[in-house]
Design an enzyme around this catalytic site. Structure first.
Site, PDB file in Angstrom:
ATOM      1  N   GLU A 511       0.825  -1.211   0.000  1.00  0.00           N
ATOM      2  CA  GLU A 511       0.000   0.000   0.000  1.00  0.00           C
ATOM      3  C   GLU A 511       0.862   1.264   0.000  1.00  0.00           C
ATOM      4  O   GLU A 511       0.487   2.271  -0.584  1.00  0.00           O
ATOM      5  CB  GLU A 511      -0.934  -0.028   1.220  1.00  0.00           C
ATOM      6  CG  GLU A 511      -1.844   1.163   1.371  1.00  0.00           C
ATOM      7  CD  GLU A 511      -2.882   1.293   0.246  1.00  0.00           C
ATOM      8  OE1 GLU A 511      -2.950   0.422  -0.627  1.00  0.00           O
ATOM      9  OE2 GLU A 511      -3.610   2.305   0.251  1.00  0.00           O
ATOM     10  N   THR A 622     -11.246   8.512 -13.084  1.00  0.00           N
ATOM     11  CA  THR A 622     -10.299   7.914 -12.131  1.00  0.00           C
ATOM     12  C   THR A 622     -10.716   6.512 -11.686  1.00  0.00           C
ATOM     13  O   THR A 622      -9.966   5.822 -11.003  1.00  0.00           O
ATOM     14  CB  THR A 622     -10.069   8.849 -10.916  1.00  0.00           C
ATOM     15  OG1 THR A 622      -8.908   8.411 -10.215  1.00  0.00           O
ATOM     16  CG2 THR A 622     -11.281   8.865  -9.995  1.00  0.00           C
TER      17      THR A 622
HETATM   18  C1  DMJ Z   1     -10.213   3.895  -7.141  1.00  0.00           C
HETATM   19  O1  DMJ Z   1     -11.461   3.934  -6.542  1.00  0.00           O
HETATM   20  C2  DMJ Z   1      -9.934   5.154  -7.884  1.00  0.00           C
HETATM   21  O2  DMJ Z   1      -8.889   4.919  -8.746  1.00  0.00           O
HETATM   22  C3  DMJ Z   1      -9.563   6.290  -7.004  1.00  0.00           C
HETATM   23  O3  DMJ Z   1      -9.165   7.437  -7.701  1.00  0.00           O
HETATM   24  C4  DMJ Z   1      -8.467   5.929  -6.051  1.00  0.00           C
HETATM   25  N1  DMJ Z   1      -8.148   4.574  -6.028  1.00  0.00           N
HETATM   26  C5  DMJ Z   1      -9.155   3.573  -6.116  1.00  0.00           C
HETATM   27  C6  DMJ Z   1      -8.489   2.271  -6.435  1.00  0.00           C
HETATM   28  O4  DMJ Z   1      -7.265   2.123  -5.851  1.00  0.00           O
END
Ligand code: DMJ
Length: 648
Positions: A511, A622
């Site tokens: 992590e 994202t």
């Molecule tokens: C996801 O939910 C999205 O990528 C978010 O921006 C951050 N990270 C998690 C996955 O690791």
């Protein structure tokens, strides 16, 4: 103080003279006033204060913590450094949002603070109600904060398709000609089917699958919304050609995705997963039902912006529209990576509804961020939605900050390279990041450290590994003399993130990994050793492959597939693991929905030809949901830039 009854003196029942009693009462009332007043100076995390002042409005609260909601909830008790009073991980024991936060009544706050701050809150509240009838009884907007955003749903899908340069799924769904790559792609598709089938068997309609106990997990991030894994999977199933599965998912969304929930949701999570997932499903398939659903949901998110500055709060009740800040967020602040990760989806909500309100909301955030003074050009992670000032000087490209930077460059790309403001902000932010955060380890690894009021913390989160991909997609549009530099920087960061995988026993990355005390891309704390099926490293491999075609990125992606198969695949799905350095793994019993929407999608794209979701036409949000580039002039004109040399 001692009171004695004096002989011959008239006294009250308590044995006090009248004057003594008066002095005592005066003293007592003074004490009570003092104690109550002192409550205001206590940190908001103090339970007593939440009990007595739970409905107080505009006072900023003071709760210390760091890292994003997802991180807090995931790390839970594992990592005291990251946590004050939050006990669970996303996908693990459920955490009660109420216990984490206080709930100001947005309506009142908006009323009282608007004048001072010049915010937009009241304007929002006076908007006319929706003119659009809901698509089904499920979609009736029952929220009292309905702000009339659904004005026009006559988006011309055919015209939109004509404005794409290439067919979304390429000539042959991106099928690679090289047999080994094809075989690898088939393997990824099989993994998706396996993850999906198990979710369907054991957790259908719940948010995520618990693969060890073979049941579903609901959690508390989505405000009572269900089926996160379904909505997150729609586009992945569709691009992989898993059509039976896609049709099951579509039917569930149509008949069972109940948007009339009344729970407390993370604005950010609902936006990136549900809004993003439904938008992508609509743009890829043209199914009107997805559009109707996403418009209803989008409207329910608007009350979160009713703050003095228009910077939304992190948590919103989808039923009442009441919003408030995360209880752990410093001084009632909003989180950069949360309010800074709405732009792409909100621009598309405006496109589909022909209503500018969504774009106005995110442009207002942009305006404030552009104007505000930035320490060393950096954007701290905590901002007060009341005063519009930074609350703490913690800067990170990982949790709490990450996708804000991602959305700057992607806003520029998604605007067909017309959003100059986003472009300027992105490259200036990158310059500041390079000047202040980018470091080289003694062993020659490039990494992005975190910054706390000028002091560097030599740690890089797994989340920050998305930045290799971010830097490479922006390489071409920066100053021409910097192009090669950006390509090199992106390659170096991606290499470092790959090292964090290859230095572990499982070949999966922790992590967070560190570069101090002799560490080089390894986790030093027990609490940082877990891997929860995250996509960021693979995401960077995918972009690096697309933009350089260096075969090593496909090899690295394949290493990840093998590691996932060996360590994360269990009998009934995929699970995260607790320690990437342990030879014998211990599973966390959670198949995250982003594993289906992101990790497996990026792997599939890595082993596909570039014409599957070409980057000229699509920008990934994202959560890896593809959103089309908005070609205003084409959409408003005759339309039709389609490359005729390719077929659907
Ligand atoms: C996801 O939910 C999205 O990528 C978010 O921006 C951050 N990270 C998690 C996955 O690791």
């Amino acid at each position: 103080m001692v009171f004695r009854k004096l002989p011959g003196v008239s006294a009250s029942g308590m044995g006090l003279r009248l004057s003594q009693k008066f002095v005592f009462l005066l003293f007592l009332s003074g004490l009570v006033t003092l104690c109550f007043g002192a409550l205001f100076f206590l940190p908001d995390s103090v339970r007593l204060k939440r009990i007595f002042l739970s409905k107080t409005e505009s006072q900023p609260v003071t709760v210390g913590s760091e890292n994003d909601v997802r991180e807090h909830l995931k790390k839970g008790a594992k990592d005291p450094e990251h946590l004050r009073g939050i006990t669970s991980a996303k996908g693990e024991t459920s955490t009660k949002l109420k216990a984490l936060s206080r709930k100001p009544s947005v309506t009142n706050e908006a009323k009282t603070d608007k004048k001072d701050a010049g915010g937009e809150a009241l304007e929002d509240m006076t908007l006319s109600r929706s003119k659009t009838e809901s698509a089904s009884k499920d979609e009736k907007v029952t929220s009292s904060s309905n702000q009339g955003a659904n004005t026009d749903t006559s988006f011309d899908y055919n015209k939109f398709k004509k404005c794409l340069l290439k067919p979304p799924l390429g000539i042959e769904h991106g099928k690679p000609s090289d047999p080994q790559t094809l075989q690898r792609r088939e393997k990824v598709k099989e993994m998706m089917k396996f993850a999906w089938d198990n979710y369907k068997s054991f957790a259908w309609g719940k948010n995520e699958l618990r693969p060890l106990t073979r049941n579903g997990h609901i959690g508390n991030m989505f405000g009572g919304l269900r089926g996160a894994s379904i909505v997150d999977s729609l586009d992945t199933l569709y691009i992989m050609g898993l059509m039976d599965e896609y049709n099951d998912a579509k039917e569930w969304v149509e008949t069972s995705l109940d948007l009339n929930s009344n729970g407390e949701a993370s604005l950010f999570e609902v936006n990136i997963r549900y809004v993003g997932g439904l938008l992508s499903a609509y743009y890829l398939t043209g199914e009107e039902m997805f559009k109707r659903k996403v418009m209803v949901l989008g409207e329910k998110l608007l009350p979160a912006f009713n703050t003095p500055t228009g910077i939304p709060r992190g948590v919103i009740n989808l039923g009442s529209g009441t919003s408030w800040s995360w209880g752990w967020a410093s001084a009632g602040s909003s989180i950069l990576a949360e309010f800074g990760t709405l732009h792409l989806e909100f621009v598309h909500l405006s496109e589909l509804s022909n209503n500018d309100i969504y774009t106005e909301k995110v442009m207002n955030i942009r305006k404030l961020l552009n104007k505000i003074e930035k320490p060393h050009g950096l954007y701290p992670n905590f901002l007060s939605p009341v005063s519009g000032n930074w609350v703490q000087h913690h800067v990170s490209i990982g949790g709490l900050g990450d996708s804000f930077y991602e959305y700057l460059i992607k806003s520029y790309l998604m605007s067909d390279k017309t959003d100059e403001e986003a472009k300027t902000m992105y490259y200036s932010a990158l310059e500041a990041i390079e000047a202040n955060l980018v470091q080289k380890s003694p062993g020659g690894l490039t990494y992005m450290a975190e910054w706390r009021g000028g002091i560097l913390d030599h740690k890089m989160g797994h989340l920050a590994c998305f930045s290799g991909g971010m830097v490479v997609i922006g390489a071409d549009d920066g100053a021409p003399e910097k192009r090669q530099h950006y390509l090199d920087l992106a390659a170096e960061i991606t290499h470092t993130c790959h090292e964090s995988y290859s230095r572990s026993a499982t070949k999966l990355g922790p992590e967070a990994f560190r570069f101090d005390g002799g560490a080089e891309a390894t986790a030093t704390r027990l609490s940082d050793r877990y891997y929860i099926l995250r996509p960021e490293v693979i995401e960077s491999y995918m972009y690096m492959w697309r933009l350089t075609h260096d075969p090593k990125y496909r090899e690295w992606g394949w290493e990840a597939v093998e590691a996932l198969e060996q360590h994360c695949r269990v009998e009934a799905g995929f699970s995260g693991i607790r320690d990437v350095y342990a030879q014998t793994v211990s599973h966390d019993n959670m198949q995250q929905s982003f594993f289906l929407s992101e990790t497996l999608k990026y792997l599939y794209l890595l082993f596909s030809d570039d014409d599957l979701l070409p980057l000229e036409d699509w920008v990934f949000n994202t959560e890896a949901h593809p959103l089309p580039v908005v070609r205003k002039s084409c959409l408003q004109g005759e339309g039709g830039t389609h490359d005729k040399t390719t077929s659907e």
